[in-house]
Design a protein around this motif. Structure first.
Motif, PDB file in Angstrom:
ATOM      1  N   GLY A 155       0.787  -1.241   0.000  1.00  0.00           N
ATOM      2  CA  GLY A 155       0.000   0.000   0.000  1.00  0.00           C
ATOM      3  C   GLY A 155       0.805   1.271   0.000  1.00  0.00           C
ATOM      4  N   TYR A 156       2.115   1.177   0.178  1.00  0.00           N
ATOM      5  CA  TYR A 156       2.951   2.374   0.134  1.00  0.00           C
ATOM      6  C   TYR A 156       2.987   2.915  -1.295  1.00  0.00           C
ATOM      7  N   GLN A 157       3.164   4.230  -1.418  1.00  0.00           N
ATOM      8  CA  GLN A 157       3.203   4.861  -2.724  1.00  0.00           C
ATOM      9  C   GLN A 157       4.343   5.869  -2.728  1.00  0.00           C
ATOM     10  N   PHE A 158       5.446   5.479  -3.347  1.00  0.00           N
ATOM     11  CA  PHE A 158       6.645   6.311  -3.270  1.00  0.00           C
ATOM     12  C   PHE A 158       6.744   7.357  -4.362  1.00  0.00           C
ATOM     13  N   ASP A 159       5.919   7.232  -5.427  1.00  0.00           N
ATOM     14  CA  ASP A 159       6.005   8.255  -6.466  1.00  0.00           C
ATOM     15  C   ASP A 159       5.429   9.587  -5.998  1.00  0.00           C
ATOM     16  N   LYS A 172     -13.198  -3.939   3.046  1.00  0.00           N
ATOM     17  CA  LYS A 172     -12.987  -4.403   4.413  1.00  0.00           C
ATOM     18  C   LYS A 172     -13.578  -3.442   5.439  1.00  0.00           C
ATOM     19  N   GLY A 173     -14.158  -2.346   4.953  1.00  0.00           N
ATOM     20  CA  GLY A 173     -14.820  -1.409   5.855  1.00  0.00           C
ATOM     21  C   GLY A 173     -13.858  -0.771   6.831  1.00  0.00           C
ATOM     22  N   THR A 174     -14.253  -0.748   8.112  1.00  0.00           N
ATOM     23  CA  THR A 174     -13.449  -0.058   9.119  1.00  0.00           C
ATOM     24  C   THR A 174     -12.159  -0.788   9.464  1.00  0.00           C
ATOM     25  N   SER A 175     -11.993  -2.015   8.996  1.00  0.00           N
ATOM     26  CA  SER A 175     -10.743  -2.746   9.258  1.00  0.00           C
ATOM     27  C   SER A 175      -9.758  -2.615   8.085  1.00  0.00           C
ATOM     28  N   ALA A 176     -10.080  -1.760   7.114  1.00  0.00           N
ATOM     29  CA  ALA A 176      -9.238  -1.624   5.926  1.00  0.00           C
ATOM     30  C   ALA A 176      -7.942  -0.884   6.243  1.00  0.00           C
ATOM     31  N   LYS A 177      -6.924  -1.146   5.427  1.00  0.00           N
ATOM     32  CA  LYS A 177      -5.692  -0.379   5.518  1.00  0.00           C
ATOM     33  C   LYS A 177      -5.936   1.044   5.033  1.00  0.00           C
ATOM     34  N   VAL A 178      -5.168   1.981   5.589  1.00  0.00           N
ATOM     35  CA  VAL A 178      -5.205   3.358   5.101  1.00  0.00           C
ATOM     36  C   VAL A 178      -3.779   3.785   4.759  1.00  0.00           C
ATOM     37  N   ARG A 179      -3.697   4.658   3.770  1.00  0.00           N
ATOM     38  CA  ARG A 179      -2.410   5.263   3.413  1.00  0.00           C
ATOM     39  C   ARG A 179      -2.479   6.750   3.753  1.00  0.00           C
ATOM     40  N   VAL A 180      -1.526   7.207   4.526  1.00  0.00           N
ATOM     41  CA  VAL A 180      -1.450   8.608   4.917  1.00  0.00           C
ATOM     42  C   VAL A 180      -0.295   9.260   4.174  1.00  0.00           C
ATOM     43  N   LEU A 181      -0.586  10.341   3.480  1.00  0.00           N
ATOM     44  CA  LEU A 181       0.439  11.131   2.801  1.00  0.00           C
ATOM     45  C   LEU A 181       0.525  12.486   3.483  1.00  0.00           C
ATOM     46  N   ILE A 182       1.732  12.866   3.849  1.00  0.00           N
ATOM     47  CA  ILE A 182       1.951  14.136   4.535  1.00  0.00           C
ATOM     48  C   ILE A 182       2.932  14.971   3.722  1.00  0.00           C
ATOM     49  N   GLU A 183       2.572  16.235   3.547  1.00  0.00           N
ATOM     50  CA  GLU A 183       3.492  17.184   2.909  1.00  0.00           C
ATOM     51  C   GLU A 183       3.949  18.170   3.969  1.00  0.00           C
ATOM     52  N   SER A 184       5.260  18.376   4.051  1.00  0.00           N
ATOM     53  CA  SER A 184       5.841  19.284   5.038  1.00  0.00           C
ATOM     54  C   SER A 184       6.662  20.347   4.331  1.00  0.00           C
TER      55      SER A 184
END
Length: 537
Positions: A374-378, A476-488
């Motif tokens: 699930g990681y997204q490096f681009d 998977k509803g509330t048990s699904a994986k999430v991906r968080v992207l942060i810009e600093s």
């Protein structure tokens, strides 16, 4: 296109552009955009319709104080409502009151609109156009006539459409702008019609197209090829329904592909910056896939493509990205090969051993495994750089989060409370802190910074500027994986990091930790000569 004729660039972002859904500009916003358009080299800036709302009237009052070097401000409105009341028509009076050097008025050139919509005979409609243009001319204004629905009207009744153009010309209009108001005309039709009518008038022709058939830019370019010397559009193609012709695409196509020239020397290498500036004022995210200026416009992901680009960039790029102020990018993802890794390493100033094939294979497989998770490096290149440098033995985290707890309290008649408690180890010292925040992630961010500030005071210079969450396994509803992207950002540079987990707090903490580690690495260990841009620390 006649290369001897310079093309006039007419921007209607501040008027036609604001008719788009979710588009709203304050008077100050419009003034800022006007100054930027003038700096870029635009010939005309259409500021709005002064008789339609107080905001546009205020804009025109304040625009009188702008010190424009290239552009003329134009007010926009319609012809008078009915013959015989020209001098007292409130629309024309409002246009004159705006005190702009140029005025653009539109009139009906499709017989159906004139007869059914306004209930006018052919002669009455022609008189309305003639008298309206002449009245504005007698007041000393440059007048541009927008022939509304011209192409639909010409296809329906050529004689009527031409008669309306002749009325505007005889009254003294300096430009006849042919409008594809419904946006349904095809490029070859535009070319053929303009070619047919160009001999019927001595007034320069302009083009104004809408994007309902996804052809606004192509239609505008066809018109220029056919002899039009005036082109209208908006920055980033914003506008009603599907938008207007996108000047951001028209300009480089004319200059770089059609060997055309505009009246003023445009700052073409500032095109990407202009696009982003308008998006920022509109408070809208930039379109990454936008031609020429989008972040993805010159981004390469497939390993075969990257291998070719490393040898000769023109093999997969239609222009030099720098010519429009953009840059080439190579993405690292599950589609990556060794070429992607080598390119990114070179871009980041990392010296990879040429003879270590095992390292490259390990890196490629590691990235593909993480992206599968699930990681997204681009879109998180800072996290990728830390990963690569860790594999090279050049980076070790500056801290370790030993424990983190988030407390959320809410309920009826109870004030919401979000608090994070953090235990962090730095150089064998343990720091325990707590912080309140506006939401659990903000509390987490504050607690982590509070724990680290004594050890790394330079983190005061950085801040979180964007936070996005994407659910990866919706079923998977509330048990699904999430991906968080942060810009600093440190106010000069920005960087993006990623975290993935079934726990949104854990994913956020991963991305926050990477963000701080990346900043500290740049400040404390990365040699200055390898930095693409100096980072204030």
């Amino acid at each position: 296109m006649n290369q001897n004729n310079a093309i006039e660039l007419y921007d209607t972002t501040l008027r036609d552009g604001t008719q788009g859904e979710k588009i709203n500009l304050s008077v100050q916003d419009k003034l800022l955009i006007a100054e930027k358009l003038d700096e870029f080299g635009v010939d005309y800036i259409e500021g709005g319709w002064p008789s339609s709302n107080p905001k546009d009237e205020e804009f025109f009052r304040k625009a009188l104080d702008l010190k424009l070097k290239n552009a003329r401000v134009s007010a926009f409105g319609s012809t008078a409502r009915k013959p015989g009341s020209i001098a007292d028509d409130p629309n024309l009076t409002g246009l004159l009151r705006s005190q702009t050097p140029a005025i653009t008025i539109f009139g009906k050139t499709w017989k159906a609109h004139s007869a059914v919509g306004l209930g006018l005979t052919d002669e009455e409609n022609a008189e309305l156009i003639f008298e309206s243009v002449r009245h504005l001319k007698e007041e000393g204004r440059e007048v541009l006539f927008d022939a509304e629905h011209f192409f639909d009207g010409y296809k329906d009744n050529p004689a009527f459409a031409l008669k309306m153009l002749q009325a505007a010309e005889e009254a003294g209009a300096e430009r006849l702008v042919l409008c594809d108001t419904n946006g349904g005309t095809l490029p070859h039709e535009i070319y053929d019609i303009i070619t047919q009518i160009s001999s019927s008038t001595s007034v320069p022709l302009g083009i104004h197209t809408h994007n309902d058939g996804d052809l606004a830019v192509a239609n505008a370019l066809s018109a220029l090829r056919a002899g039009a010397t005036h082109v209208q559009g908006t920055i980033n193609g914003i506008g009603e329904r599907c938008g207007n012709a996108n000047l951001i695409s028209i300009i480089p196509n004319v200059v770089l592909k059609m060997n055309g020239r505009f009246r003023h020397k445009l700052q073409l290498n500032q095109l990407t910056a202009l696009s982003k500036f308008v998006y920022e004022i509109l408070n809208l995210p930039p379109d990454n896939r936008a031609p020429f200026v989008g972040r993805s416009a010159f981004a390469h992901k497939g390993g075969i493509h990257v291998s070719a680009v490393l040898k000769e960039s023109s093999l997969y790029e239609h222009i030099d990205p720098k010519s429009v102020g953009n840059r080439q990018r190579v993405l690292v993802s599950e589609l990556s090969g060794q070429s992607n890794i080598r390119y990114k390493a070179r871009e980041l100033g990392i010296a990879l051993p040429e003879d270590n094939a095992a390292l490259f294979r390990t890196m490629v497989q590691r990235i593909k495994k993480l992206e599968h998770e699930g990681y997204q490096f681009d879109v998180a290149e800072a996290s990728f750089e830390l990963l690569l440098r860790h594999e090279m033995g050049e980076f070790q985290p500056f801290f370790e989060v030993l424990e983190s707890k988030v407390h959320i309290e809410s309920g009826k008649n109870r004030e919401a409370v979000d608090q994070a408690v953090m235990k962090v180890e730095v150089n064998d010292e343990i720091e325990l802190t707590a912080a309140d925040g506006d939401g659990p992630v903000n509390a987490l961010d504050k607690a982590l910074r509070k724990a680290l500030r004594r050890f790394y005071p330079e983190i005061r210079n950085m801040s979180l500027v964007d936070y996005k969450v994407r659910v990866l396994e919706e079923k998977k509803g509330t048990s699904a994986k999430v991906r968080v992207l942060i810009e600093s950002s440190d106010k000069e540079n920005t960087w993006s990091t990623v975290g993935v987990s079934t726990n949104i707090i854990d994913a956020s903490l991963q991305a926050l930790s990477d963000s701080i580690n990346y900043h500290l690495f740049n400040c404390r260990t990365k040699p200055l000569e390898t930095l693409r841009e100096a980072t204030p620390c």
